[in-house]
Design a protein around this motif. Structure first.
Motif, short mmCIF file in Angstrom:
data_model
loop_
_atom_site.label_atom_id
_atom_site.label_comp_id
_atom_site.label_asym_id
_atom_site.label_seq_id
_atom_site.Cartn_x
_atom_site.Cartn_y
_atom_site.Cartn_z
N TYR A 1 0.82 -1.20 0.00
CA TYR A 1 0.00 0.00 0.00
C TYR A 1 0.87 1.26 0.00
CZ TYR A 1 -4.21 -2.75 0.59
OH TYR A 1 -5.24 -3.63 0.37
N LEU A 2 1.99 1.22 0.69
CA LEU A 2 2.92 2.37 0.69
C LEU A 2 3.48 2.59 -0.71
CD1 LEU A 2 4.82 1.74 4.03
CD2 LEU A 2 3.01 3.41 3.59
N LEU A 3 3.83 1.52 -1.40
CA LEU A 3 4.34 1.63 -2.77
C LEU A 3 3.28 2.22 -3.70
CD1 LEU A 3 6.55 1.09 -4.86
CD2 LEU A 3 5.62 -1.22 -5.10
N ILE A 4 2.05 1.81 -3.53
CA ILE A 4 0.96 2.34 -4.36
C ILE A 4 0.78 3.84 -4.13
CG2 ILE A 4 -1.56 2.30 -4.69
CD1 ILE A 4 -1.37 -0.75 -4.17
N ILE A 5 0.81 4.25 -2.88
CA ILE A 5 0.68 5.68 -2.57
C ILE A 5 1.83 6.47 -3.21
CG2 ILE A 5 0.80 7.37 -0.69
CD1 ILE A 5 -0.71 5.26 1.03
N PHE A 6 3.05 5.93 -3.11
CA PHE A 6 4.20 6.59 -3.72
C PHE A 6 4.04 6.68 -5.24
CE2 PHE A 6 8.31 6.12 -5.88
CZ PHE A 6 8.89 7.33 -5.52
N MET A 7 3.66 5.57 -5.89
CA MET A 7 3.52 5.56 -7.35
C MET A 7 2.42 6.51 -7.82
SD MET A 7 4.13 1.52 -8.24
CE MET A 7 3.71 1.72 -9.96
N MET A 8 1.31 6.55 -7.10
CA MET A 8 0.24 7.47 -7.48
C MET A 8 0.69 8.92 -7.33
SD MET A 8 -3.09 5.54 -5.85
CE MET A 8 -4.12 6.97 -6.01
N SER A 9 1.36 9.21 -6.23
CA SER A 9 1.85 10.58 -6.01
C SER A 9 2.85 10.98 -7.07
CB SER A 9 2.49 10.69 -4.62
OG SER A 9 1.56 10.37 -3.62
N LEU A 10 3.77 10.09 -7.40
CA LEU A 10 4.76 10.38 -8.44
C LEU A 10 4.08 10.59 -9.79
CD1 LEU A 10 7.76 10.64 -9.16
CD2 LEU A 10 7.78 8.17 -9.59
#
Length: 157
Positions: free
Chosen positions: A100-109
């Motif tokens: 979930y942390l990776l998803i948040i990072f990818m969406m933000s990027l």
């Protein structure tokens, strides 16, 4: 005394394994198609040569990402879900919590890159199209697993 902090799991919605397989399949398909749709809108702003380069590069890199990246993640998720001992599992357990942390990072990027002017559109097109294609193609692993589960259920009957 009941301690909510240690027993929060009692309040999480629970679903069967087939639903836990269906959720990421649908999410990956929809997000993949959304990314491809966004990338496709950018095609109109490019010359024909850049369109061909962008789509060709995206098809190749999307296939590589599918094979070496997302499909492996999908198979690991499917294996983990099938290994759960309980019949009803927390609805959020279709992937590891750390994902979930990776998803948040990818969406933000992705949002950041899309809203900046210094990143060339052709590169954004390739990134969005490639990841979208990889997500969509890798989502098929979840649907295949659903069909496999259905066949197993009918074989047991």
């Amino acid at each position: 005394m009941y301690n909510f902090a240690t027993n929060y799991d009692d309040y999480m919605p629970r679903v069967g394994k087939h639903i836990l397989i269906l959720i990421p399949g649908l999410l990956w398909s929809m997000v993949g198609l959304m990314l491809i749709s966004i990338a496709s809108e950018w095609l109109a702003d490019l010359s024909l040569a850049y369109q061909v380069i962008g789509v060709s590069t995206s098809l190749i890199s999307g296939s590589v990402i599918t094979y070496f990246g997302f499909s492996r993640i999908a198979f690991k998720n499917i294996e983990r879900i099938n290994n759960y001992q309980k019949n009803k599992i927390c609805i959020w357990a279709f992937q590891k919590w750390s994902s979930y942390l990776l998803i948040i990072f990818m969406m933000s990027l992705g949002i950041f890159l899309r809203n900046t002017t210094f990143f060339p559109r052709i590169l954004l097109l390739i990134i969005y199209f490639s990841i979208g294609l990889a997500l969509f193609l890798s989502s098929m692993a979840y649907y295949r697993e659903l069909l496999h589960m259905k066949k197993e259920k009918h074989a047991e009957s």
